[in-house]
Design a protein around this motif. Structure first.
Motif, PDB file in Angstrom:
ATOM      1  N   ARG A 108     -13.355 -14.342  29.361  1.00  0.00           N
ATOM      2  CA  ARG A 108     -12.058 -13.739  29.247  1.00  0.00           C
ATOM      3  C   ARG A 108     -11.546 -13.512  30.778  1.00  0.00           C
ATOM      4  NH1 ARG A 108      -9.876  -9.905  25.264  1.00  0.00           N
ATOM      5  NH2 ARG A 108      -7.994  -9.778  26.229  1.00  0.00           N
ATOM      6  N   GLY A 109     -10.316 -13.326  31.083  1.00  0.00           N
ATOM      7  CA  GLY A 109      -9.484 -13.063  32.064  1.00  0.00           C
ATOM      8  C   GLY A 109      -8.557 -14.019  32.730  1.00  0.00           C
ATOM      9  N   CYS A 110      -8.511 -15.328  32.150  1.00  0.00           N
ATOM     10  CA  CYS A 110      -7.559 -16.176  32.765  1.00  0.00           C
ATOM     11  C   CYS A 110      -6.085 -15.891  32.959  1.00  0.00           C
ATOM     12  CB  CYS A 110      -7.528 -17.449  31.909  1.00  0.00           C
ATOM     13  SG  CYS A 110      -9.453 -17.944  31.633  1.00  0.00           S
TER      14      CYS A 110
ATOM     15  N   THR B 155      -6.161 -20.225  29.298  1.00  0.00           N
ATOM     16  CA  THR B 155      -5.209 -19.021  29.203  1.00  0.00           C
ATOM     17  C   THR B 155      -4.826 -18.721  27.546  1.00  0.00           C
ATOM     18  OG1 THR B 155      -3.156 -20.343  29.634  1.00  0.00           O
ATOM     19  CG2 THR B 155      -4.270 -19.002  31.278  1.00  0.00           C
ATOM     20  N   GLY B 156      -4.726 -17.605  27.160  1.00  0.00           N
ATOM     21  CA  GLY B 156      -4.642 -17.419  25.652  1.00  0.00           C
ATOM     22  C   GLY B 156      -2.996 -17.466  25.697  1.00  0.00           C
TER      23      GLY B 156
ATOM     24  N   LEU C  43     -17.152  -6.210  29.473  1.00  0.00           N
ATOM     25  CA  LEU C  43     -17.286  -7.824  29.256  1.00  0.00           C
ATOM     26  C   LEU C  43     -18.729  -7.859  30.080  1.00  0.00           C
ATOM     27  CD1 LEU C  43     -13.977  -9.222  30.107  1.00  0.00           C
ATOM     28  CD2 LEU C  43     -14.740  -8.959  27.822  1.00  0.00           C
TER      29      LEU C  43
ATOM     30  N   ILE D 298      -8.072  -6.649  31.264  1.00  0.00           N
ATOM     31  CA  ILE D 298      -9.279  -7.367  31.009  1.00  0.00           C
ATOM     32  C   ILE D 298     -10.019  -6.185  30.410  1.00  0.00           C
ATOM     33  CG2 ILE D 298     -11.513  -7.790  32.483  1.00  0.00           C
ATOM     34  CD1 ILE D 298      -9.685  -8.929  34.683  1.00  0.00           C
TER      35      ILE D 298
ATOM     36  N   TRP E  89     -15.046 -15.073  22.015  1.00  0.00           N
ATOM     37  CA  TRP E  89     -14.891 -15.282  23.324  1.00  0.00           C
ATOM     38  C   TRP E  89     -15.115 -13.837  24.316  1.00  0.00           C
ATOM     39  CZ3 TRP E  89     -12.987 -19.386  25.842  1.00  0.00           C
ATOM     40  CH2 TRP E  89     -12.259 -19.463  26.955  1.00  0.00           C
ATOM     41  N   ASP E  90     -14.682 -12.827  23.951  1.00  0.00           N
ATOM     42  CA  ASP E  90     -15.419 -11.581  24.914  1.00  0.00           C
ATOM     43  C   ASP E  90     -16.751 -11.455  25.035  1.00  0.00           C
ATOM     44  OD1 ASP E  90     -12.657 -10.949  25.033  1.00  0.00           O
ATOM     45  OD2 ASP E  90     -12.553  -9.429  23.934  1.00  0.00           O
TER      46      ASP E  90
ATOM     47  N   LEU F 207      -7.835 -15.672  20.305  1.00  0.00           N
ATOM     48  CA  LEU F 207      -8.766 -16.459  21.053  1.00  0.00           C
ATOM     49  C   LEU F 207      -9.807 -17.015  20.256  1.00  0.00           C
ATOM     50  CD1 LEU F 207      -8.770 -13.519  23.852  1.00  0.00           C
ATOM     51  CD2 LEU F 207      -7.866 -15.841  24.137  1.00  0.00           C
TER      52      LEU F 207
ATOM     53  N   LEU G 141      -3.311  -9.938  26.515  1.00  0.00           N
ATOM     54  CA  LEU G 141      -3.929 -11.046  27.484  1.00  0.00           C
ATOM     55  C   LEU G 141      -3.733 -10.674  29.001  1.00  0.00           C
ATOM     56  CD1 LEU G 141      -2.579 -14.083  25.595  1.00  0.00           C
ATOM     57  CD2 LEU G 141      -5.043 -13.334  25.341  1.00  0.00           C
TER      58      LEU G 141
ATOM     59  N   VAL H  62      -3.898  -8.848  20.912  1.00  0.00           N
ATOM     60  CA  VAL H  62      -4.752  -8.840  22.063  1.00  0.00           C
ATOM     61  C   VAL H  62      -3.822  -8.804  23.236  1.00  0.00           C
ATOM     62  CG1 VAL H  62      -6.612  -9.905  23.398  1.00  0.00           C
ATOM     63  CG2 VAL H  62      -6.629  -9.832  20.983  1.00  0.00           C
TER      64      VAL H  62
END
Length: 187
Positions: A76-78, A58-59, A11, A7, A69-70, A65, A4, A2
């Motif tokens: 998602r998006g940190c 954060t991942g 979503l 984005i 999560w998504d 994750l 990270l 993934v």
């Protein structure tokens, strides 16, 4: 693997559930939280503007994750949010604003992320949920963890003057903060 820093498309968009309507006009709590510089930071002691962007987690590269999560709106998006604050940090400083990232992850976890992403500002850990409880910030459950919902607070001299919630997409957050400061406080 993934990515990270990106984005994903499609979503789910978080909806405003009214969970932060009580914040504007509230004073920041005088709490000392551990920061990525290995010092305790008193959240309520900042003068001028303080921007606190609260994020779930954060991942980490090569670490999956949490399951689903998504599909959690706003989860998602940190990493893109943190990178966007990094990229706009000088603009925010020019507007007399200091930036703090805040999550319930441990300081060691945050230090790895801050170093990897080259963040020029501190990230503080609310691992004991003191800040979350003091301000009654919204949370959600994922992967067996209680995490903060994404919310950004702008405070002036310790009093909350604006709140951005829900935030979508996450990397649009610094632009909202800059727009708010330019339109409400610049002479």
């Amino acid at each position: 693997m993934v990515d990270l820093t990106k984005i994903p498309e499609n979503l789910p968009i978080p909806q405003d559930d009214g969970a932060v309507k009580h914040l504007v006009g509230t004073s920041l709590p005088s709490l000392s939280l551990p920061a990525t510089n290995e010092e305790l930071i008193d959240i309520g002691s900042f003068k001028d503007f303080l921007v606190i962007y609260c994020y779930p987690m954060t991942g980490q590269p090569d670490v999956p994750l949490p399951e689903g999560w998504d599909q959690i709106p706003g989860a998602r998006g940190c990493t893109p949010q943190s990178c966007s604050f990094r990229d706009h940090y000088q603009e925010l400083k020019a507007l007399k604003a200091e930036v703090l990232g805040l999550s319930v992850q441990t300081t060691d976890y945050q230090k790895e992320m801050a170093e990897r992403l080259h963040l020029p500002f501190l990230v503080v850990s609310d691992v004991d949920f003191k800040f979350q409880k003091a301000l009654k910030l919204p949370t959600f459950l994922a992967g067996g963890m209680t995490l903060l919902k994404r919310v950004t607070i702008i405070a002036k001299d310790g009093k909350i003057v604006a709140v951005h919630y829900p935030i979508f997409p996450s990397d649009s957050d610094p632009a909202w903060v800059i727009d708010y400061l330019e339109n409400h406080y610049q002479k």
